[in-house]
Design a protein around this motif. Structure first.
Motif, short mmCIF file in Angstrom:
data_model
loop_
_atom_site.label_atom_id
_atom_site.label_comp_id
_atom_site.label_asym_id
_atom_site.label_seq_id
_atom_site.Cartn_x
_atom_site.Cartn_y
_atom_site.Cartn_z
N ALA A 90 68.24 35.83 6.56
CA ALA A 90 67.00 35.53 7.27
C ALA A 90 66.62 36.66 8.22
CB ALA A 90 67.16 34.23 8.06
N GLY A 91 67.62 37.29 8.84
CA GLY A 91 67.36 38.40 9.75
C GLY A 91 66.71 39.58 9.05
N ILE A 92 67.16 39.87 7.82
CA ILE A 92 66.57 40.98 7.06
C ILE A 92 65.11 40.67 6.73
CG2 ILE A 92 66.64 42.20 4.85
CD1 ILE A 92 69.69 41.87 4.93
N VAL A 93 64.86 39.44 6.30
CA VAL A 93 63.48 39.03 5.99
C VAL A 93 62.61 39.13 7.24
CG1 VAL A 93 62.01 37.12 5.25
CG2 VAL A 93 64.20 37.53 4.10
N LEU A 94 63.13 38.63 8.37
CA LEU A 94 62.36 38.66 9.61
C LEU A 94 62.15 40.08 10.12
CD1 LEU A 94 63.81 35.62 11.61
CD2 LEU A 94 61.63 35.78 10.40
N PHE A 95 63.09 40.97 9.82
CA PHE A 95 62.94 42.37 10.25
C PHE A 95 61.67 42.97 9.65
CE2 PHE A 95 63.56 46.93 9.72
CZ PHE A 95 63.91 47.32 11.00
N PHE A 96 61.48 42.78 8.36
CA PHE A 96 60.28 43.32 7.71
C PHE A 96 59.03 42.55 8.13
CE2 PHE A 96 63.66 44.78 4.88
CZ PHE A 96 63.33 46.12 4.76
N PHE A 97 59.17 41.24 8.31
CA PHE A 97 58.02 40.41 8.71
C PHE A 97 57.52 40.81 10.09
CE2 PHE A 97 56.56 36.55 10.97
CZ PHE A 97 55.42 36.30 10.24
N PHE A 98 58.42 40.84 11.07
CA PHE A 98 58.01 41.20 12.42
C PHE A 98 57.63 42.68 12.53
CE2 PHE A 98 60.37 37.30 13.70
CZ PHE A 98 59.34 36.69 14.40
N GLY A 99 58.31 43.53 11.76
CA GLY A 99 57.92 44.94 11.76
C GLY A 99 56.49 45.13 11.31
N TRP A 100 56.12 44.39 10.27
CA TRP A 100 54.74 44.45 9.77
C TRP A 100 53.76 43.94 10.83
CZ3 TRP A 100 51.62 40.06 8.30
CH2 TRP A 100 50.42 40.42 7.68
N ILE A 101 54.12 42.86 11.53
CA ILE A 101 53.25 42.31 12.56
C ILE A 101 53.08 43.29 13.72
CG2 ILE A 101 53.07 40.56 14.38
CD1 ILE A 101 54.21 38.55 12.43
N PHE A 102 54.19 43.83 14.23
CA PHE A 102 54.11 44.72 15.39
C PHE A 102 53.43 46.05 15.05
CE2 PHE A 102 58.03 42.26 16.84
CZ PHE A 102 57.29 41.46 17.70
N MET A 103 53.62 46.54 13.83
CA MET A 103 52.91 47.75 13.42
C MET A 103 51.42 47.48 13.32
SD MET A 103 55.43 49.60 10.63
CE MET A 103 54.29 50.97 10.42
N GLY A 104 51.07 46.29 12.85
CA GLY A 104 49.66 45.93 12.77
C GLY A 104 49.02 45.84 14.14
N VAL A 105 49.74 45.28 15.10
CA VAL A 105 49.22 45.19 16.47
C VAL A 105 49.05 46.59 17.05
CG1 VAL A 105 49.74 44.44 18.82
CG2 VAL A 105 50.23 42.93 16.88
N ALA A 106 50.05 47.46 16.82
CA ALA A 106 49.97 48.83 17.33
C ALA A 106 48.79 49.58 16.73
CB ALA A 106 51.28 49.57 17.04
N ALA A 107 48.56 49.38 15.44
CA ALA A 107 47.45 50.05 14.77
C ALA A 107 46.11 49.54 15.28
CB ALA A 107 47.54 49.85 13.26
N ALA A 108 46.05 48.26 15.62
CA ALA A 108 44.81 47.70 16.15
C ALA A 108 44.52 48.24 17.54
CB ALA A 108 44.91 46.17 16.20
N ILE A 109 45.57 48.48 18.32
CA ILE A 109 45.41 49.01 19.67
C ILE A 109 45.11 50.50 19.65
CG2 ILE A 109 46.61 49.46 21.85
CD1 ILE A 109 48.15 46.87 21.40
N ASN A 110 45.81 51.22 18.76
CA ASN A 110 45.65 52.68 18.68
C ASN A 110 45.42 53.07 17.22
OD1 ASN A 110 45.89 55.48 18.70
ND2 ASN A 110 47.44 55.46 20.32
N PRO A 111 44.17 53.28 16.80
CA PRO A 111 43.86 53.63 15.40
C PRO A 111 44.59 54.88 14.91
CG PRO A 111 41.87 53.04 16.59
CD PRO A 111 42.95 53.14 17.61
#
Length: 201
Positions: free
Chosen positions: A31-52
């Motif tokens: 579950a940790g491996i799955v969540l690593f990619f899931f949360f990584g995708w979310i946080f990268m998306g937030v970062a991209a939204a804040i800083n294009p």
């Protein structure tokens, strides 16, 4: 409300959860491996939204800044911070220094001589995930493109590494609010005030 050293007379052992069992360790790692990619995708998306600019340069920035050294340093740092936050939660309800331990496969903070209400323990369990995530997201608009990937890695490792806490919290949500919990590190004992249907410890 303070935790107690003495279990109420009307409470008796009901169930337990062993996070260090082989079955639970395998489940947590998967579950940790799955969540690593899931949360990584979310946080990268937030970062991209804040800083294009991060969205355009994200892959090159990650490859250039997240060396093995920085990965290990971030991982060790976030584990320590995570457990310190747990320890602060235990101290808040007990006013006694909790135990902090590190094993090859996991780390933990606990107060094995204390009994906590269900809601107290849920708060202690979810606190590192909520606090580190909130602070990290608030910092995102103010960090540069070199620091941003390291911040995302820290947030992702913390979120994925919270799988044990999430399991415990989800388990406790289904329990009565008057239940009592004793934390013995990786072993969580649950006590119900009602003696009906109790199991032997």
């Amino acid at each position: 409300m303070k935790a107690t050293r003495s279990l109420p007379e009307q409470a008796s052992f009901y169930h337990s959860l062993n996070l260090a069992s082989r079955k639970m360790m395998v489940a947590q790692n998967v579950a940790g491996i799955v969540l690593f990619f899931f949360f990584g995708w979310i946080f990268m998306g937030v970062a991209a939204a804040i800083n294009p600019h991060f969205f355009i340069l994200s892959i090159r920035i990650f490859v250039g800044t997240l060396t093995v050294f920085w990965f290990l340093l971030t991982a060790v740092s976030i584990i320590i911070i995570h457990e310190i936050i747990h320890a602060i939660g235990f101290y808040w309800f007990t006013r006694e220094r909790p135990e902090i331990g590190f094993h090859i496969l996991y780390a933990y903070a606990s107060a094995p001589n204390w009994y906590f209400t269900r809601n107290q323990f849920i708060l202690i369990g979810i606190l590192p995930f909520m606090l580190i995530t909130s602070v990290g997201l608030m910092l995102m608009p103010f960090v540069n493109l070199i620091t941003l990937p390291r911040l995302i890695l820290a947030l992702t490792l913390n979120a994925a590494g919270s799988i044990g806490d999430i399991i415990v919290v989800l388990w406790l949500v289904s329990q009565p609010s008057k239940a009592w919990i004793r934390d013995k590190g990786s072993f969580i004992a649950l006590y119900h005030e009602s003696t009906a249907n109790n199991k032997n410890e």
